[in-house]
Design a protein around this motif. Structure first.
Motif, PDB file in Angstrom:
ATOM      1  N   LEU A  44      -6.463  43.375 -13.500  1.00 45.91           N
ATOM      2  CA  LEU A  44      -5.513  42.305 -13.198  1.00 45.91           C
ATOM      3  C   LEU A  44      -5.501  41.260 -14.313  1.00 45.91           C
ATOM      4  O   LEU A  44      -4.439  40.842 -14.787  1.00 45.91           O
ATOM      5  N   GLY A  54       2.719  43.019 -15.632  1.00 48.24           N
ATOM      6  CA  GLY A  54       1.701  43.837 -14.991  1.00 48.24           C
ATOM      7  C   GLY A  54       1.349  45.106 -15.716  1.00 48.24           C
ATOM      8  O   GLY A  54       0.501  45.880 -15.256  1.00 48.24           O
ATOM      9  N   ARG A 103       0.254  50.269 -14.470  1.00 47.00           N
ATOM     10  CA  ARG A 103       0.833  48.974 -14.132  1.00 47.00           C
ATOM     11  C   ARG A 103       0.195  48.480 -12.833  1.00 47.00           C
ATOM     12  O   ARG A 103      -0.050  49.260 -11.914  1.00 47.00           O
ATOM     13  N   ILE A 104      -0.092  47.166 -12.766  1.00 49.33           N
ATOM     14  CA  ILE A 104      -0.563  46.557 -11.532  1.00 49.33           C
ATOM     15  C   ILE A 104       0.587  46.539 -10.532  1.00 49.33           C
ATOM     16  O   ILE A 104       1.683  46.060 -10.846  1.00 49.33           O
ATOM     17  N   TRP A 107       3.352  43.123  -8.873  1.00 51.74           N
ATOM     18  CA  TRP A 107       3.071  42.049  -9.834  1.00 51.74           C
ATOM     19  C   TRP A 107       3.765  40.735  -9.440  1.00 51.74           C
ATOM     20  O   TRP A 107       3.342  39.656  -9.834  1.00 51.74           O
TER      21      TRP A 107
END
Length: 299
Positions: A44, A54, A103-104, A107
Motif C-alpha cells: 500500500l 494504486g 494494483r492495490i 484505491w
C-alpha cells in the motif's frame, strides 16, 4: 518523487471490517493473518509512493519481479512472496495489472498526502466524511534551456545530451538490478560525468552495480544501493572489491605488461590503486612501471 517518510496514507477507519479482510482472516491463521497484513501495508505504501492510482511497478513498461517485491518487504528469500500474493489476489486486496504488474484494489478508498509535519505514516478518516483528495505533487521545475549547472558548463550541448542518455541507461540498469526506483537528476549526471572524466566505462559502472546489489542485498547497507553512494567518492574502491569478470584470465597466465594494462584500466588510471591491487595479488610492480603503462594507454 517524495520519499516514503514524507508520504502519508489516509485510510477509512473501518477498513479492516471490509469483506476482503474478513475473507483473508477466514483463510488464514492468526499469525499468518498478521504477516499478510504487514505485507499488504508495505505494498500500500509503495503504491502511495509511486502515486500511480494504486499501481505497483519498478519501471512503468516492464513486469514487476518477485525479487523487487521481496526487497520492498525486506525478505531475504524470494520464495516467500508468491503464496502471499496469491492469497491477497484471492481476497481481492490486490489484482494483476497490465505488463505483469499489480494494483492495490479499491484505491479510491485511500487518500495520499505529503505532510512532513504530521509525523506519522498513516491516519484514519470517517467514511461518512471523506477528506478532500490531495492534489498530485508537481514535478520539480526544470532549469531553463539556457541555464546549465556549473559542474556541466564545460560540456557542449551535444556532450550534455550524450551524458543525459548514458545517465538514463545506467539508472534503468540500477533499477532493474536493485528493484528500486530512482529519478534521473542533474546531481546523478554530475557524478557520472566525474567518473567518465576518469575514463571509467559504462561496463565498469555496471560491474559496481552488480557487485553491490549482491554484496549488500538483505543487509544493513542495502539502503545505500543508490546513485549518490555507488557513483560517489568510493566508486574506485567498490570497483576493486568486485570479483573480476569471468573472461579475465588469472595474473599467472598473463604477461606482466598485459596484466598491468588490465589492472590500470580496471583502476581507472589511479596509480596508487594499481600498486595496492598488485601487492594484494603478490605481483611485484614499481611506480615507474605503472606510470609507463598509463602513458602508453594515454591516461
Amino acid at each position: 518523487m517524495p520519499t516514503q517518510s514524507e508520504i502519508h496514507v489516509i485510510i477509512p477507519i473501518n477498513i479492516f471490517q471490509q469483506p476482503e479482510f474478513t475473507k483473508l482472516h477466514e483463510l488464514t491463521k492468526a499469525g499468518r493473518y498478521t504477516t499478510l497484513l504487514a505485507f499488504w501495508v508495505k505494498l500500500l505504501f509503495k503504491a502511495a509512493e509511486l502515486q500511480h492510482d494504486g499501481l505497483l511497478f519498478v519501471e512503468p513498461d516492464k513486469p514487476l519481479s518477485i525479487r523487487a517485491i521481496a526487497r520492498w518487504n525486506d525478505f531475504q528469500h524470494d520464495e516467500r512472496v508468491p503464496p502471499l500474493l496469491q492469497l491477497l489476489c484471492t481476497c481481492k486486496l490486490i489484482a494483476p495489472a497490465a505488463n505483469g504488474q499489480y494494483r492495490i484494489c479499491h484505491w479510491e478508498r485511500f487518500f495520499v498526502a505529503k505532510d512532513t509535519a504530521h509525523g506519522r505514516p498513516s491516519r484514519f478518516y470517517d467514511p461518512q466524511k471523506p477528506p478532500t483528495a490531495q492534489p498530485a505533487p508537481q514535478p520539480p521545475v526544470p532549469l531553463p534551456a539556457n541555464v546549465t549547472p556549473l559542474a556541466l558548463q564545460k560540456y557542449t550541448p551535444e556532450q550534455r545530451a550524450k551524458l543525459a542518455a548514458s545517465s538514463h541507461r545506467i539508472l534503468a540498469y540500477l533499477q532493474q538490478q536493485s528493484g528500486k526506483a530512482f529519478t534521473d537528476t542533474v546531481a546523478t549526471q554530475v557524478l557520472l560525468a566525474a567518473l567518465f572524466e576518469q575514463k571509467v566505462t559504462v561496463k565498469q559502472i555496471k560491474r559496481v552495480i552488480d557487485w553491490k546489489c549482491h554484496d549488500w542485498y538483505g543487509g544493513d547497507y542495502w539502503k545505500f544501493v543508490r546513485p549518490q553512494t555507488l557513483f560517489g567518492p568510493k566508486f574506485k574502491q567498490y570497483l576493486l572489491e568486485a570479483p573480476p569478470p569471468p573472461h579475465v584470465q588469472p595474473a599467472a597466465r598473463l604477461t606482466k605488461q598485459q596484466y598491468l594494462r588490465d589492472l590500470y584500466q580496471l583502476s581507472c588510471g589511479d596509480v596508487n590503486m594499481v600498486l595496492l591491487r598488485a601487492a594484494d595479488e603478490a605481483v611485484t610492480v614499481t611506480k615507474a612501471e605503472v606510470e609507463a603503462i598509463g602513458h602508453e594507454l594515454g591516461y
